[in-house]
Design a protein around this motif. Structure first.
Motif, PDB file in Angstrom:
ATOM      1  N   ASN A  60       1.740   0.244  -5.924  1.00 45.71           N
ATOM      2  CA  ASN A  60       0.705  -0.042  -4.940  1.00 45.71           C
ATOM      3  C   ASN A  60      -0.508  -0.691  -5.595  1.00 45.71           C
ATOM      4  O   ASN A  60      -1.533  -0.904  -4.956  1.00 45.71           O
ATOM      5  N   GLU A  82       0.823  -1.198   0.000  1.00 45.63           N
ATOM      6  CA  GLU A  82       0.000   0.000   0.000  1.00 45.63           C
ATOM      7  C   GLU A  82       0.867   1.261   0.000  1.00 45.63           C
ATOM      8  O   GLU A  82       2.061   1.217   0.313  1.00 45.63           O
ATOM      9  N   THR A  83       0.247   2.376  -0.336  1.00 47.63           N
ATOM     10  CA  THR A  83       0.965   3.642  -0.302  1.00 47.63           C
ATOM     11  C   THR A  83       1.411   3.947   1.121  1.00 47.63           C
ATOM     12  O   THR A  83       0.695   3.670   2.094  1.00 47.63           O
ATOM     13  N   GLY A  84       2.614   4.474   1.243  1.00 48.65           N
ATOM     14  CA  GLY A  84       3.125   4.851   2.556  1.00 48.65           C
ATOM     15  C   GLY A  84       3.789   3.754   3.342  1.00 48.65           C
ATOM     16  O   GLY A  84       4.145   3.945   4.502  1.00 48.65           O
ATOM     17  N   ARG A 141       3.832   6.886   6.372  1.00 50.15           N
ATOM     18  CA  ARG A 141       3.851   8.298   5.973  1.00 50.15           C
ATOM     19  C   ARG A 141       2.799   9.091   6.752  1.00 50.15           C
ATOM     20  O   ARG A 141       3.047  10.204   7.215  1.00 50.15           O
ATOM     21  N   GLU A 142       1.618   8.516   6.914  1.00 49.87           N
ATOM     22  CA  GLU A 142       0.563   9.174   7.679  1.00 49.87           C
ATOM     23  C   GLU A 142       0.984   9.341   9.134  1.00 49.87           C
ATOM     24  O   GLU A 142       0.768  10.397   9.738  1.00 49.87           O
ATOM     25  N   HIS A 189     -12.410   8.264  10.850  1.00 50.62           N
ATOM     26  CA  HIS A 189     -11.774   6.980  10.549  1.00 50.62           C
ATOM     27  C   HIS A 189     -12.118   5.984  11.643  1.00 50.62           C
ATOM     28  O   HIS A 189     -12.002   6.283  12.827  1.00 50.62           O
ATOM     29  N   HIS A 218       3.552  12.264   9.682  1.00 52.48           N
ATOM     30  CA  HIS A 218       2.950  13.598   9.616  1.00 52.48           C
ATOM     31  C   HIS A 218       2.026  13.846  10.811  1.00 52.48           C
ATOM     32  O   HIS A 218       1.974  14.960  11.337  1.00 52.48           O
ATOM     33  N   TRP A 277      -4.674   3.113  10.169  1.00 52.39           N
ATOM     34  CA  TRP A 277      -3.541   3.663   9.433  1.00 52.39           C
ATOM     35  C   TRP A 277      -3.659   3.466   7.915  1.00 52.39           C
ATOM     36  O   TRP A 277      -2.828   2.790   7.300  1.00 52.39           O
ATOM     37  N   PRO A 278      -4.676   4.079   7.282  1.00 54.10           N
ATOM     38  CA  PRO A 278      -4.789   3.937   5.821  1.00 54.10           C
ATOM     39  C   PRO A 278      -3.604   4.515   5.066  1.00 54.10           C
ATOM     40  O   PRO A 278      -3.288   4.063   3.963  1.00 54.10           O
ATOM     41  N   GLY A 279      -2.927   5.513   5.656  1.00 57.77           N
ATOM     42  CA  GLY A 279      -1.757   6.100   5.002  1.00 57.77           C
ATOM     43  C   GLY A 279      -0.444   5.511   5.464  1.00 57.77           C
ATOM     44  O   GLY A 279       0.632   5.994   5.076  1.00 57.77           O
ATOM     45  N   ASN A 280      -0.513   4.512   6.353  1.00 57.01           N
ATOM     46  CA  ASN A 280       0.662   3.776   6.819  1.00 57.01           C
ATOM     47  C   ASN A 280       1.711   4.680   7.466  1.00 57.01           C
ATOM     48  O   ASN A 280       1.351   5.639   8.147  1.00 57.01           O
TER      49      ASN A 280
END
Length: 516
Positions: free
Chosen positions: A345, A233-235, A422-423, A448, A426, A417-420
């Motif tokens: 991804n 996945e992304t991130g 990287r999320e 979420h 930030h 953690w949908p953005g993994n």
């Protein structure tokens, strides 16, 4: 500085060179090099003392100068210790405790001696644990009878006091600074350390259970020239892993060139990859060297390879097969020696079935696939990653952040953690900027859902005791069964370890039965 070098710096000068084990003189680094946890520590003590005793019961206390205990570690053979006190007499962290203490009755002046006597202990052989400036604790060998410890054993314990201090200090540092554990676990990759520093694989991406197969695959493929396809996945850190593979390969001294296939306009991709000659098209006022030539002898990372247009996929396939390129507007072929690492991804098998990705290119890239798990699939890493990002953000913005609120850690461990990663980075950075207190609070983003699905209004109400039981079990699972110490279950629940142990006993919770 590595962990063993720090330990050597912290211990008194001249302590470690005198170490002598039963099989001869052994370097202290070799003796404690593989130590990772309490079991390893007790195994070392057992190996030192077993020649002198039939049974070995050990108690280790880590205390500050006032006798306040931060850790109790014990492993007993034939003894069942009662709950140990949270504070001991300052006498126990002084040099003059070294030697044998016989007990014939409880001692009202010492909660520890009274507890041990009531647990069946009748004699203790004690040694202080010392760093360069002071004692940081003590080690006791416990016996159920008097006159248990022969003189030869007392001499051996004194001789190994430096080694015992070094081993205990290493375990303390591994708990306080867990990134060192990950550095050592990464091991040596055929002479090349897998370089994952600061911004590269944050906190070594931690290497929990779910990530260990990935680390092993990286170790295996990095020294080769095989094409690698990173999926996930992304991130999840695909670019960071690609660079780690490059840095652990024989190409590490050559260029690592990155291309984001999704960020380039279709009409510029060919020029970006292969370059062009002067006058090849309108605006080509100079010769341009493409990414393949820039990466000569090194590694070319093709990120978001699934976004590449079909016509460019055919040209890329030819370059991979023939190992040569032609600049736009040129007539000469240019040989290239480049290792390809691609990432996506998307599910390329589905893209092939839908006709959006060439099957021949897919099989060319699918030489050594590595799938990176999402952060929600390796929740044991979340608390350590949160600490790592908080520490980095605090340094970046000059904030005095010492910890993340235990309630926030538990909530974020449940978050999906949908953005993994990287999320997470930030999110923690925002919290550090907004908070002024040494202990920061991080809220789960609104809108979420938590990973746990037991908050539905239709769920039946639980009794208070059952709610408490489930909360304790969750905390123990997050802490991998550990009750005491930083990020232990007691720390997460913000209660004393002794209180937690009492509640566990009352509710019938055995930590060994719930560790995942």
């Amino acid at each position: 500085m590595n962990l063993l070098a720090l330990i050597e710096l912290l211990l008194p000068e001249g302590t470690l060179p005198e170490i002598q084990l039963e099989n001869g003189r052994v370097d202290w680094k070799e003796a404690i090099g593989s130590l990772r946890n309490e079991e390893d520590l007790f195994a070392l003590v057992h190996s030192l003392l077993k020649p002198y005793l039939h049974t070995v019961s050990v108690l280790i206390g880590i205390a500050d100068v006032n006798g306040v205990i931060s850790h109790w570690w014990h492993k007993t053979d034939g003894l069942k210790l009662l709950p140990l006190p949270a504070k001991v007499s300052e006498h126990f962290i002084q040099d003059n405790i070294a030697g044998v203490l016989e007990m014939y009755a409880p001692d009202r002046r010492s909660a520890l001696q009274t507890t041990l006597f009531n647990s069946g202990v009748r004699e203790m052989l004690m040694v202080p644990l010392r760093n360069h400036t002071s004692n940081f604790g003590f080690l006791c060998i416990l016996a159920k009878q008097h006159n248990t410890f022969p003189q030869v054993l007392q001499i051996a314990v004194k001789r190994h006091a430096g080694l015992l201090s070094a081993a205990t200090l290493k375990l303390m540092l591994l708990e306080a600074l867990p990134q060192w554990l990950q550095e050592e676990d990464m091991g040596d990759m055929q002479g090349q350390e897998l370089m994952m520093y600061n911004d590269l694989l944050p906190a070594k991406l931690v290497s929990g259970i779910a990530l260990r197969p990935v680390i092993q695959q990286v170790r295996q493929v990095a020294p080769t020239d095989a094409t690698v396809l990173l999926t996930g996945e992304t991130g999840t850190g695909k670019e960071l892993f690609a660079e780690a593979i490059h840095l652990a390969s024989e190409r590490q001294h050559k260029s690592f060139v990155k291309v984001n296939c999704a960020a380039l306009p279709p009409q510029l991709i060919e020029s970006e990859l292969f370059g062009h000659e002067k006058g090849a098209f309108t605006g080509a006022i100079n010769r341009r060297i493409g990414k393949f030539e820039m990466a000569e002898g090194g590694t070319l990372f093709l990120d978001e390879i699934g976004e590449l247009p079909l016509d460019m996929q055919a040209k890329l396939l030819r370059v991979i097969q023939e190992k040569e390129i032609e600049r736009i507007g040129g007539s000469d072929t240019i040989p290239v020696n480049v290792r390809i690492i691609a990432a996506t991804n998307r599910t390329l098998e589905d893209e092939v079935q839908a006709g959006r990705f060439r099957p021949d290119l897919y099989y060319r890239l699918y030489v050594f696939p590595i799938h990176l798990p999402a952060l929600r699939e390796r929740r044991e890493d979340i608390p350590l990653l949160l600490q790592h990002f908080a520490r980095n953000a605090a340094l970046k913005y000059g904030k005095q952040v010492r910890a993340i609120a235990p309630a926030s850690v538990m909530a974020l461990t449940d978050y999906s953690w949908p953005g993994n990663i990287r999320e997470m980075e930030h999110m923690v950075e925002r919290a550090v900027i907004l908070n002024e207190a040494p202990q920061i609070t991080i809220d789960v983003p609104q809108g979420h859902k938590s990973y746990q699905k037991d908050h539905s209004p239709s769920m039946p109400l639980l009794t208070l005791a059952e709610t408490e039981r489930q909360t304790i079990i969750r905390a123990l699972r997050y802490a991998n069964g550990r009750i005491r110490g930083p990020q232990g279950a007691a720390d997460l629940l913000d209660i004393k370890p002794t209180t937690l142990e009492a509640r566990m006993k009352k509710l019938g919770i055995v930590k060994e039965h719930i560790v995942r």
